[in-house]
Design a protein around this motif. Structure first.
Motif, PDB file in Angstrom:
ATOM      1  N   GLN A 124     -23.784  23.328 -34.499  1.00  0.00           N
ATOM      2  CA  GLN A 124     -23.588  24.769 -34.292  1.00  0.00           C
ATOM      3  C   GLN A 124     -23.569  25.517 -35.633  1.00  0.00           C
ATOM      4  O   GLN A 124     -24.082  26.637 -35.742  1.00  0.00           O
ATOM      5  CB  GLN A 124     -22.299  25.029 -33.508  1.00  0.00           C
ATOM      6  CG  GLN A 124     -22.343  24.564 -32.069  1.00  0.00           C
ATOM      7  CD  GLN A 124     -23.477  25.195 -31.262  1.00  0.00           C
ATOM      8  OE1 GLN A 124     -23.831  26.350 -31.444  1.00  0.00           O
ATOM      9  NE2 GLN A 124     -24.068  24.409 -30.368  1.00  0.00           N
ATOM     10  N   LYS A 125     -23.010  24.881 -36.637  1.00  0.00           N
ATOM     11  CA  LYS A 125     -22.986  25.468 -37.980  1.00  0.00           C
ATOM     12  C   LYS A 125     -24.416  25.610 -38.530  1.00  0.00           C
ATOM     13  O   LYS A 125     -24.777  26.623 -39.122  1.00  0.00           O
ATOM     14  CB  LYS A 125     -22.142  24.583 -38.895  1.00  0.00           C
ATOM     15  CG  LYS A 125     -21.717  25.246 -40.170  1.00  0.00           C
ATOM     16  CD  LYS A 125     -20.800  24.340 -40.973  1.00  0.00           C
ATOM     17  CE  LYS A 125     -19.448  24.264 -40.298  1.00  0.00           C
ATOM     18  NZ  LYS A 125     -18.422  23.668 -41.129  1.00  0.00           N
ATOM     19  N   ILE A 126     -25.238  24.579 -38.306  1.00  0.00           N
ATOM     20  CA  ILE A 126     -26.643  24.631 -38.736  1.00  0.00           C
ATOM     21  C   ILE A 126     -27.367  25.762 -38.017  1.00  0.00           C
ATOM     22  O   ILE A 126     -28.086  26.558 -38.638  1.00  0.00           O
ATOM     23  CB  ILE A 126     -27.350  23.279 -38.479  1.00  0.00           C
ATOM     24  CG1 ILE A 126     -26.739  22.186 -39.357  1.00  0.00           C
ATOM     25  CG2 ILE A 126     -28.854  23.393 -38.735  1.00  0.00           C
ATOM     26  CD1 ILE A 126     -27.146  20.768 -38.958  1.00  0.00           C
ATOM     27  N   LEU A 127     -27.179  25.849 -36.710  1.00  0.00           N
ATOM     28  CA  LEU A 127     -27.833  26.902 -35.928  1.00  0.00           C
ATOM     29  C   LEU A 127     -27.415  28.289 -36.413  1.00  0.00           C
ATOM     30  O   LEU A 127     -28.257  29.192 -36.537  1.00  0.00           O
ATOM     31  CB  LEU A 127     -27.516  26.739 -34.441  1.00  0.00           C
ATOM     32  CG  LEU A 127     -28.103  25.501 -33.764  1.00  0.00           C
ATOM     33  CD1 LEU A 127     -27.537  25.333 -32.364  1.00  0.00           C
ATOM     34  CD2 LEU A 127     -29.625  25.556 -33.747  1.00  0.00           C
ATOM     35  N   ALA A 128     -26.131  28.457 -36.716  1.00  0.00           N
ATOM     36  CA  ALA A 128     -25.648  29.753 -37.205  1.00  0.00           C
ATOM     37  C   ALA A 128     -26.272  30.091 -38.559  1.00  0.00           C
ATOM     38  O   ALA A 128     -26.669  31.245 -38.792  1.00  0.00           O
ATOM     39  CB  ALA A 128     -24.118  29.737 -37.307  1.00  0.00           C
ATOM     40  N   CYS A 129     -26.382  29.120 -39.441  1.00  0.00           N
ATOM     41  CA  CYS A 129     -26.996  29.364 -40.753  1.00  0.00           C
ATOM     42  C   CYS A 129     -28.478  29.688 -40.621  1.00  0.00           C
ATOM     43  O   CYS A 129     -29.002  30.558 -41.338  1.00  0.00           O
ATOM     44  CB  CYS A 129     -26.791  28.168 -41.673  1.00  0.00           C
ATOM     45  SG  CYS A 129     -25.094  27.966 -42.251  1.00  0.00           S
ATOM     46  N   LEU A 130     -29.167  29.021 -39.707  1.00  0.00           N
ATOM     47  CA  LEU A 130     -30.581  29.327 -39.464  1.00  0.00           C
ATOM     48  C   LEU A 130     -30.741  30.750 -38.928  1.00  0.00           C
ATOM     49  O   LEU A 130     -31.644  31.482 -39.336  1.00  0.00           O
ATOM     50  CB  LEU A 130     -31.198  28.308 -38.496  1.00  0.00           C
ATOM     51  CG  LEU A 130     -31.478  26.928 -39.065  1.00  0.00           C
ATOM     52  CD1 LEU A 130     -31.797  25.951 -37.940  1.00  0.00           C
ATOM     53  CD2 LEU A 130     -32.624  26.988 -40.065  1.00  0.00           C
ATOM     54  N   GLU A 131     -29.864  31.103 -38.020  1.00  0.00           N
ATOM     55  CA  GLU A 131     -29.889  32.452 -37.439  1.00  0.00           C
ATOM     56  C   GLU A 131     -29.674  33.505 -38.533  1.00  0.00           C
ATOM     57  O   GLU A 131     -30.389  34.497 -38.617  1.00  0.00           O
ATOM     58  CB  GLU A 131     -28.814  32.561 -36.369  1.00  0.00           C
ATOM     59  CG  GLU A 131     -28.673  33.941 -35.752  1.00  0.00           C
ATOM     60  CD  GLU A 131     -29.742  34.238 -34.719  1.00  0.00           C
ATOM     61  OE1 GLU A 131     -29.942  35.427 -34.440  1.00  0.00           O
ATOM     62  OE2 GLU A 131     -30.360  33.307 -34.211  1.00  0.00           O
ATOM     63  N   MET A 132     -28.688  33.272 -39.391  1.00  0.00           N
ATOM     64  CA  MET A 132     -28.402  34.228 -40.461  1.00  0.00           C
ATOM     65  C   MET A 132     -29.573  34.335 -41.442  1.00  0.00           C
ATOM     66  O   MET A 132     -29.904  35.427 -41.888  1.00  0.00           O
ATOM     67  CB  MET A 132     -27.124  33.837 -41.210  1.00  0.00           C
ATOM     68  CG  MET A 132     -25.901  34.063 -40.366  1.00  0.00           C
ATOM     69  SD  MET A 132     -24.343  34.152 -41.239  1.00  0.00           S
ATOM     70  CE  MET A 132     -24.665  35.088 -42.670  1.00  0.00           C
ATOM     71  N   SER A 133     -30.217  33.204 -41.730  1.00  0.00           N
ATOM     72  CA  SER A 133     -31.330  33.246 -42.691  1.00  0.00           C
ATOM     73  C   SER A 133     -32.525  33.985 -42.102  1.00  0.00           C
ATOM     74  O   SER A 133     -33.280  34.634 -42.815  1.00  0.00           O
ATOM     75  CB  SER A 133     -31.741  31.839 -43.128  1.00  0.00           C
ATOM     76  OG  SER A 133     -32.471  31.185 -42.121  1.00  0.00           O
ATOM     77  N   SER A 134     -32.696  33.918 -40.774  1.00  0.00           N
ATOM     78  CA  SER A 134     -33.822  34.627 -40.148  1.00  0.00           C
ATOM     79  C   SER A 134     -33.575  36.128 -40.096  1.00  0.00           C
ATOM     80  O   SER A 134     -34.506  36.925 -39.995  1.00  0.00           O
ATOM     81  CB  SER A 134     -34.087  34.090 -38.746  1.00  0.00           C
ATOM     82  OG  SER A 134     -33.060  34.470 -37.855  1.00  0.00           O
ATOM     83  N   LEU A 135     -32.303  36.533 -40.198  1.00  0.00           N
ATOM     84  CA  LEU A 135     -31.968  37.951 -40.188  1.00  0.00           C
ATOM     85  C   LEU A 135     -32.094  38.590 -41.567  1.00  0.00           C
ATOM     86  O   LEU A 135     -32.208  39.797 -41.674  1.00  0.00           O
ATOM     87  CB  LEU A 135     -30.538  38.153 -39.666  1.00  0.00           C
ATOM     88  CG  LEU A 135     -30.283  37.697 -38.224  1.00  0.00           C
ATOM     89  CD1 LEU A 135     -28.803  37.842 -37.893  1.00  0.00           C
ATOM     90  CD2 LEU A 135     -31.139  38.504 -37.243  1.00  0.00           C
ATOM     91  N   SER A 136     -32.046  37.769 -42.598  1.00  0.00           N
ATOM     92  CA  SER A 136     -32.085  38.349 -43.949  1.00  0.00           C
ATOM     93  C   SER A 136     -33.486  38.529 -44.482  1.00  0.00           C
ATOM     94  O   SER A 136     -34.444  38.180 -43.907  1.00  0.00           O
ATOM     95  CB  SER A 136     -31.270  37.488 -44.909  1.00  0.00           C
ATOM     96  OG  SER A 136     -31.708  36.159 -44.899  1.00  0.00           O
TER      97      SER A 136
END
Length: 192
Positions: free
Chosen positions: A180-192
């Motif tokens: 879940q931590k990996i998924l959250a970091c991927l999500e954040m990187s796609s938003l930046s």
């Protein structure tokens, strides 16, 4: 979704997390070490010990090029060998198809996993160590930990330079919590 390419030190959880992520995204999972074995008939460790570093790097580069070709524009999750950070040609192939995610595991956890795999031959010599440790001829577990420490510090710098996304994994978290931590970091990187 592009492919997710997992980087990190040996025993940081790339294979475990890779399989969980591939299930989550319903896409194939590959391990570059397995691809090297399929290509050469030898495990990466056997290849490195029997034929040397250059032969291993060449096989890893070729395996990654074939994998890149096979995956193409579709998505996959790919776990890399811990030493891929020193193989620019292999990295170039993989980076064309996806995002580099550095699974940053703490030093003690990764080293404890290496120590757990140590086997001893009949005269007390340590076996089943990664080549970069075995080549330094450790005499005891403390030597293994000291060699690993130097290696860990150097590799951390390389992974941090290479990655598109860094995820700090917690050894106290469950496998699912870390995913879940990996998924959250991927999500954040796609938003930046």
């Amino acid at each position: 979704m592009s492919s997710i390419i997992l980087l990190g030190i040996k025993h940081c959880g790339k294979t475990t997390q890779g399989k969980l992520l591939s299930k989550h995204f319903s896409c194939p999972f590959f391990d570059t070490d397995d691809e090297v074995t399929k290509l050469t008939g030898k495990s990466p460790r056997e290849l490195y010990i029997q034929l040397g570093k250059e032969a291993f790097l060449d096989a890893e580069k070729n395996a990654c090029a074939q994998l890149t070709e096979a995956v193409g524009d579709s998505a996959a999750v790919i776990a890399t060998g811990g030493g891929i950070c020193n193989n620019a040609l292999a990295l170039d192939s993989l980076h064309r198809i996806g995002t580099f995610v550095f699974l940053n595991a703490d030093e003690k956890t990764a080293c404890d996993r290496i120590v757990r795999e140590i086997k001893y031959d009949g005269v007390g010599i340590m076996k089943n160590l990664p080549a970069y440790i075995a080549n330094k001829n450790p005499k005891n577990v403390q030597d293994v930990r000291e060699i690993f420490h130097e290696f860990y510090v150097e590799r951390q710098k390389l992974y941090k330079k290479l990655c598109d996304v860094e995820v700090k994994l917690e050894h106290t978290s469950s496998k699912t919590e870390n995913m879940q931590k990996i998924l959250a970091c991927l999500e954040m990187s796609s938003l930046s």
